[in-house]
Enzyme design. Sequence first.
Site, PDB file in Angstrom:
ATOM      1  N   ARG A   1       0.695  -1.692  -0.235  1.00  0.00           N
ATOM      2  CA  ARG A   1       0.271   0.465  -0.165  1.00  0.00           C
ATOM      3  C   ARG A   1       1.262   1.301   0.017  1.00  0.00           C
ATOM      4  NH1 ARG A   1      -1.664  -3.950   2.443  1.00  0.00           N
ATOM      5  NH2 ARG A   1      -3.325  -4.805   1.514  1.00  0.00           N
ATOM      6  N   THR A   2       1.470   1.334   1.360  1.00  0.00           N
ATOM      7  CA  THR A   2       2.839   2.778   0.710  1.00  0.00           C
ATOM      8  C   THR A   2       3.304   2.834   0.089  1.00  0.00           C
ATOM      9  OG1 THR A   2       2.629   2.488   3.305  1.00  0.00           O
ATOM     10  CG2 THR A   2       4.351   3.531   2.826  1.00  0.00           C
TER      11      THR A   2
ATOM     12  N   ARG B   1      11.851   3.826   3.477  1.00  0.00           N
ATOM     13  CA  ARG B   1      11.595   2.583   4.206  1.00  0.00           C
ATOM     14  C   ARG B   1      12.244   2.436   4.357  1.00  0.00           C
ATOM     15  NH1 ARG B   1       5.762  -1.003   4.527  1.00  0.00           N
ATOM     16  NH2 ARG B   1       5.043   0.651   4.771  1.00  0.00           N
TER      17      ARG B   1
ATOM     18  N   HIS C   1       5.925   6.370  11.616  1.00  0.00           N
ATOM     19  CA  HIS C   1       5.142   6.464  10.068  1.00  0.00           C
ATOM     20  C   HIS C   1       4.150   6.781   9.909  1.00  0.00           C
ATOM     21  CE1 HIS C   1       3.602   4.554   5.816  1.00  0.00           C
ATOM     22  NE2 HIS C   1       3.891   3.088   6.317  1.00  0.00           N
TER      23      HIS C   1
ATOM     24  N   LYS D   1      27.327  -3.520  -1.203  1.00  0.00           N
ATOM     25  CA  LYS D   1      28.868  -3.389  -1.290  1.00  0.00           C
ATOM     26  C   LYS D   1      29.430  -2.531   0.135  1.00  0.00           C
ATOM     27  CE  LYS D   1      29.534  -2.839  -6.177  1.00  0.00           C
ATOM     28  NZ  LYS D   1      29.209  -1.756  -7.126  1.00  0.00           N
TER      29      LYS D   1
HETATM   30  C1  NCD Z   1       2.623  -1.266   7.984  1.00  0.00           C
HETATM   31  C2  NCD Z   1       4.184  -0.684   7.670  1.00  0.00           C
HETATM   32  O1  NCD Z   1       4.405  -1.392   6.863  1.00  0.00           O
HETATM   33  O2  NCD Z   1       3.714  -0.544   9.008  1.00  0.00           O
HETATM   34  N1  NCD Z   1       1.691  -1.236   6.564  1.00  0.00           N
HETATM   35  C3  NCD Z   1       1.307   0.282   5.965  1.00  0.00           C
HETATM   36  O3  NCD Z   1       2.644   0.636   6.163  1.00  0.00           O
HETATM   37  N2  NCD Z   1       0.321   0.189   5.526  1.00  0.00           N
HETATM   38  C4  NCD Z   1       1.888  -2.442   8.836  1.00  0.00           C
HETATM   39  C5  NCD Z   1       2.345  -2.859   8.836  1.00  0.00           C
HETATM   40  O4  NCD Z   1       2.966  -4.014   8.365  1.00  0.00           O
HETATM   41  O5  NCD Z   1       1.768  -4.140   9.984  1.00  0.00           O
END
Ligand code: NCD
Length: 309
Positions: free
Chosen positions: A56-57, A107, A135, A86
Amino acid sequence: MDALPHILTAQAFSKEFLESVFARTDEMVARGGKHYRSDALCGKKVFLLFLEPSTRTRESFAAAALALGASVRSLDNPKETMSLKKGETLSETVYTLSRYYDAIVLRQSEAYVAREAALASSVPVINAGDGPNEHPTQAILDLYTVREWHKKIDGLTVLIAGDLMYGRTVHSLVYALSLYKIKKLIFVPHPLLPLPRQVQKYAELHGIPCEETDCFWRAVPEADVIYQTRVQKERLKDEAVAADSAPKIDEHILAVTKKDACILHPLPHGGELARTALEDPRTLCFSAQEDNGLFTRMALLEMIFEQTN
Ligand code: NCD
């Protein structure tokens, strides 16, 4: 705008900032939502550096940037294909990317590293999850979804259940909620995964009454918002921390949930949402939350680039 151009922590948000993102999102929704297009980011290049899995993100950021006319690049396996393999540091990687791209969505699996990377970058860095820490853009879409459902945020009782220790979306959500007049925050943690003390303290220092309980069904009838999370298995050293002892939303919980409450989950889900919960119209994770992930990120990207132009 205070929280821009980097988006690293929800602690940097102000109410004014959130309200302006919400207002911009409203405009985009009114002008077509998923079909909204603009050339606000025309000629801009956005790099999505995802060192942990994401559906999703990553895809909502990609779709948002594309809708605004940006070019988007993202690698499927950056840990293997970039010089990180590396031994190059993340800061050097981000520094280099910032010489080629106009924004970086990052991320990765370590807490606080997004901040370090942002220091190395000459372009906006958006924290799309830094390990168990935060997040922040998820908190924006979560709050927008609550505001859309309840037509307000002030005065609500919000219950947050599951892995409160490693659930980064929870931490950012608590920080963002702390900007509003929340009636009460109720925490129902997995017995071995309680909320970090400093996160609750943050809410309390902002005047939010907080309470922790292990009795899910007894707390649920009070809640206007139930925010359920999955156990972050990938962060557990002890595999024996079974997801089974986590609070679960099933028909018994649904029966005592307020008729007008909403049930949120950042997804992906495990056994903590029973099929009946997924089918319940109050559960918004596969509908409003997913849509609002795209809409709020379109708004955010547009605002970031207005600020940096
Ligand atoms: C979450 C995350 O990655 O922190 N997912 C997201 O970004 N919608 C929650 C999760 O992975 O449980």
